[in-house]
Design an enzyme around this catalytic site. Structure first.
Site, PDB file in Angstrom:
ATOM      1  N   GLU A   3      45.808  33.517  45.515  1.00 27.81           N
ATOM      2  CA  GLU A   3      44.738  34.503  45.352  1.00 27.81           C
ATOM      3  C   GLU A   3      45.282  35.910  45.563  1.00 27.81           C
ATOM      4  O   GLU A   3      44.960  36.844  44.811  1.00 27.81           O
ATOM      5  CB  GLU A   3      43.618  34.221  46.349  1.00 27.81           C
ATOM      6  CG  GLU A   3      42.489  35.232  46.311  1.00 27.81           C
ATOM      7  CD  GLU A   3      41.740  35.332  47.628  1.00 27.81           C
ATOM      8  OE1 GLU A   3      40.956  36.282  47.777  1.00 27.81           O
ATOM      9  OE2 GLU A   3      41.948  34.484  48.510  1.00 27.81           O
ATOM     10  N   GLU A  44      40.947  34.233  40.915  1.00 23.88           N
ATOM     11  CA  GLU A  44      42.165  35.011  41.144  1.00 23.88           C
ATOM     12  C   GLU A  44      43.361  34.105  41.388  1.00 23.88           C
ATOM     13  O   GLU A  44      44.482  34.387  40.920  1.00 23.88           O
ATOM     14  CB  GLU A  44      41.956  35.962  42.321  1.00 23.88           C
ATOM     15  CG  GLU A  44      40.946  37.063  42.037  1.00 23.88           C
ATOM     16  CD  GLU A  44      40.642  37.915  43.241  1.00 23.88           C
ATOM     17  OE1 GLU A  44      40.135  39.032  43.057  1.00 23.88           O
ATOM     18  OE2 GLU A  44      40.910  37.481  44.381  1.00 23.88           O
ATOM     19  N   ASP A  92      45.149  38.519  42.462  1.00 21.43           N
ATOM     20  CA  ASP A  92      44.376  39.753  42.567  1.00 21.43           C
ATOM     21  C   ASP A  92      45.163  40.919  41.985  1.00 21.43           C
ATOM     22  O   ASP A  92      44.626  41.759  41.250  1.00 21.43           O
ATOM     23  CB  ASP A  92      44.026  40.005  44.036  1.00 21.43           C
ATOM     24  CG  ASP A  92      43.301  41.312  44.242  1.00 21.43           C
ATOM     25  OD1 ASP A  92      42.231  41.509  43.649  1.00 21.43           O
ATOM     26  OD2 ASP A  92      43.806  42.164  45.010  1.00 21.43           O
ATOM     27  N   ASP A 111      37.533  33.777  44.544  1.00 25.27           N
ATOM     28  CA  ASP A 111      38.892  33.564  45.046  1.00 25.27           C
ATOM     29  C   ASP A 111      39.676  32.630  44.127  1.00 25.27           C
ATOM     30  O   ASP A 111      40.857  32.869  43.833  1.00 25.27           O
ATOM     31  CB  ASP A 111      38.841  32.952  46.454  1.00 25.27           C
ATOM     32  CG  ASP A 111      38.353  33.920  47.512  1.00 25.27           C
ATOM     33  OD1 ASP A 111      38.268  35.129  47.223  1.00 25.27           O
ATOM     34  OD2 ASP A 111      38.044  33.460  48.627  1.00 25.27           O
TER      35      ASP A 111
END
Length: 229
Positions: free
Chosen positions: A46, A122, A50, A119
């Site tokens: 994650e 990502e 991101d 989450d």
């Protein structure tokens, strides 16, 4: 395919990437509640995803809106990479049946929690990046987030600003934000905050930072009250 286990190939088809190393995809779908050790959960992917998402979306909107200023591009970026949008993408991918959750998290509706869905979106992007490189990750991001970018009326202001302006226009006191809960380790915390406006029921939101949780709470408040962003 083992009975009772969904076919990962179907998920790969919706994501738009066939994994060479499917363990990366399984890792991206593993919540901390189902991981034998915290590093075995999706949190590291994650973190990576991101950053990959931010760069891919920035590239996409830079090309799509050549006449816009830095400020306008920044607002578009913020609207597209926020957790709420990531959760929408995860739902479109249909990740729910594939998520690996601990028994307690599964029983409390973890497969539908917006924070977890965001989450995992990502994390999957991070997994695609590791498996196929920058070009593969950008293809996935453009396919999933391009339609979101083109949606008519997509919010270009952050939710906190929109809610504050709404309250001011009605001569209400400014929204107040209150920490409800904090969980997770220092390097990967999770926050839940509530927003309160006198005369209205409060709303809550979750995020990996207090700021993100405040934005999620403000967005939840406006969605419930039918506030135009």
């Amino acid at each position: 395919m083992a009975r009772g286990k969904p076919d990962l190939a179907a998920l790969e088809g919706r994501v738009g990437h066939e994994f060479t190393d499917r363990d990366l995809l399984r890792w991206a779908l593993t919540h901390v509640s189902a991981a034998p050790r915290r590093p075995d959960s999706y949190e590291r992917l994650e973190f990576l995803g991101d950053r990959v998402l931010g760069l891919a979306v920035a590239h996409m909107i830079y090309e799509s809106y050549p006449a816009e200023s830095e400020g306008e591009l920044s607002r578009r970026l913020a609207a597209l990479v926020r957790k709420e949008t990531c959760a929408e993408v995860a739902e479109l991918w249909g990740v729910g049946p594939y998520m690996r959750l601990g028994e307690g998290e599964a029983q409390t509706g973890g497969r539908k929690k917006r924070a977890i869905l965001g989450d995992i979106c990502e994390a999957i992007i991070g997994a695609v990046f590791l498996d196929g490189g920058t070009a593969a990750a950008e293809r996935v991001v453009r396919a999933a987030f391009g339609p979101k970018m083109r949606e008519a009326g997509r919010n270009l202001r952050d939710a906190k600003t929109a809610l504050q302006e709404w309250a001011q226009a009605r001569r209400l006191a400014p929204p107040r934000y209150r920490l409800v809960a904090r969980s997770g380790p220092d390097h990967a915390p999770s926050f839940e905050l509530a927003v309160e406006i006198e005369g209205f029921e409060g709303a809550t939101g979750a995020g990996s930072s207090k700021r993100a949780a405040e934005q999620a709470a403000a967005a939840a408040f406006m969605a419930r009250e039918g506030v135009e962003e």
